[in-house]
Scaffold this motif. Structure first.
Motif, mmCIF file in Angstrom:
data_model
loop_
_atom_site.group_PDB
_atom_site.id
_atom_site.type_symbol
_atom_site.label_atom_id
_atom_site.label_comp_id
_atom_site.label_asym_id
_atom_site.label_seq_id
_atom_site.Cartn_x
_atom_site.Cartn_y
_atom_site.Cartn_z
ATOM 1 N N PHE A 155 -20.736 3.176 94.711
ATOM 2 C CA PHE A 155 -19.469 3.087 94.095
ATOM 3 C C PHE A 155 -19.304 3.496 92.474
ATOM 4 C CE2 PHE A 155 -15.895 0.830 91.892
ATOM 5 C CZ PHE A 155 -14.825 1.304 92.786
ATOM 6 N N PHE A 178 -9.730 0.551 94.294
ATOM 7 C CA PHE A 178 -9.890 1.421 93.127
ATOM 8 C C PHE A 178 -8.528 1.890 92.445
ATOM 9 C CE2 PHE A 178 -10.645 5.096 90.420
ATOM 10 C CZ PHE A 178 -11.837 5.097 90.046
ATOM 11 N N TRP A 219 -18.807 2.820 89.229
ATOM 12 C CA TRP A 219 -18.394 1.757 88.415
ATOM 13 C C TRP A 219 -18.093 2.379 87.237
ATOM 14 C CZ3 TRP A 219 -16.639 -2.583 90.114
ATOM 15 C CH2 TRP A 219 -16.959 -3.133 91.226
ATOM 16 N N PHE A 248 -14.859 4.018 87.139
ATOM 17 C CA PHE A 248 -13.648 2.939 87.300
ATOM 18 C C PHE A 248 -13.340 2.213 86.204
ATOM 19 C CE2 PHE A 248 -12.895 -1.649 88.344
ATOM 20 C CZ PHE A 248 -11.666 -1.355 89.162
ATOM 21 N N VAL A 249 -14.499 1.522 85.305
ATOM 22 C CA VAL A 249 -14.316 1.062 84.292
ATOM 23 C C VAL A 249 -13.683 1.871 83.156
ATOM 24 C CG1 VAL A 249 -15.436 -0.241 82.280
ATOM 25 C CG2 VAL A 249 -16.098 -0.681 84.687
ATOM 26 N N GLN A 286 -12.780 0.104 99.117
ATOM 27 C CA GLN A 286 -13.210 0.337 97.692
ATOM 28 C C GLN A 286 -12.162 1.277 97.099
ATOM 29 O OE1 GLN A 286 -17.212 1.751 98.856
ATOM 30 N NE2 GLN A 286 -18.002 0.180 97.644
#
Length: 224
Positions: free
Chosen positions: A96, A153, A98, A101-102, A149
């Motif tokens: 994933f 997201f 991350w 995403f962050v 996921q």
């Protein structure tokens, strides 16, 4: 209410575009990115920048704007430029993303702060998020990530801008601090929009359709 709904609508539209358009036919997003970059930059200059300079001293404003530019550069180090249309998720990738995403979540959260009722910046964010959401959705949908996921997201990505707007409208943060955050967001918008406009050119030349898109973006921003 539109300040909360329009950013979410932008992501919904982007997801729908990704569903109905094959990845190799997303070339239209380049034209939409050119329009959105010009529109966002013009709205920032016409609407947000004068307001910030009115409430903060020039040196503080300049420092915050520069801080926003540097912050966006740092975010793009992790997102690889997804905020302005560069999405690098390999089809066979299983881990994933991350960092993406962050970075996108923080970017979306901050861009919600300048938005409040009767503020035209919500339209700039709306136009900016549509092509970005379409590109991200297209890559996520063709990845090996699970549906949970992918949905998680996109839901969080859609919710972060309204969350930023909600906090800016309801929190007890002082006006000076909110204005400083808005100045930081100006720097973020400056970096994103100018990067979009620069990268919209091929061989440092604009074709006619992209030039028209940019002129329309500036013209419409000035009109509203």
């Amino acid at each position: 209410m539109q300040s909360y709904l329009l950013p979410i609508l932008a992501v919904v539209i982007g997801v729908c575009l990704a569903f109905i358009t094959k990845k190799d036919k997303l070339s239209y997003t380049k034209l939409l990115l050119s329009f959105s970059g010009a529109f966002l930059l013009a709205l920032t200059l016409f609407d947000l920048l004068p307001e910030v300079y009115h409430h903060l001293e020039a040196r503080t404003t300049g420092l915050c704007i520069m801080g926003g530019i540097l912050l966006q550069i740092i975010l793009e180090f992790f997102s690889k430029g997804a905020e302005h249309g560069h999405v690098h998720i390999h089809k066979d990738e299983t881990a994933f993303p991350w960092m993406l995403f962050v970075s996108l979540s923080l970017h979306s959260f901050l861009e919600g702060f300048p938005i409040h009722e009767h503020n035209d910046m919500v339209y700039g964010v709306l136009i900016h998020k549509i092509p970005i959401a379409a590109l991200i959705s297209a890559f996520l949908l063709q990845s090996n990530f699970s549906k949970v996921q992918v949905i998680s997201f996109l839901v969080v990505f859609a919710a972060m801008t309204p969350l930023g707007t909600f906090i800016s409208n309801t929190s007890e943060i002082s006006t000076d601090y909110l204005t400083m955050i808005n100045a930081i967001v100006i720097g973020i918008f400056f970096h994103i929009s100018t990067t979009i406009l620069f990268e919209s050119s091929e061989g440092h030349k604009f074709n006619l359709s992209k030039l028209i898109a940019i002129i329309l973006g500036v013209g419409i921003a000035y009109a509203i």
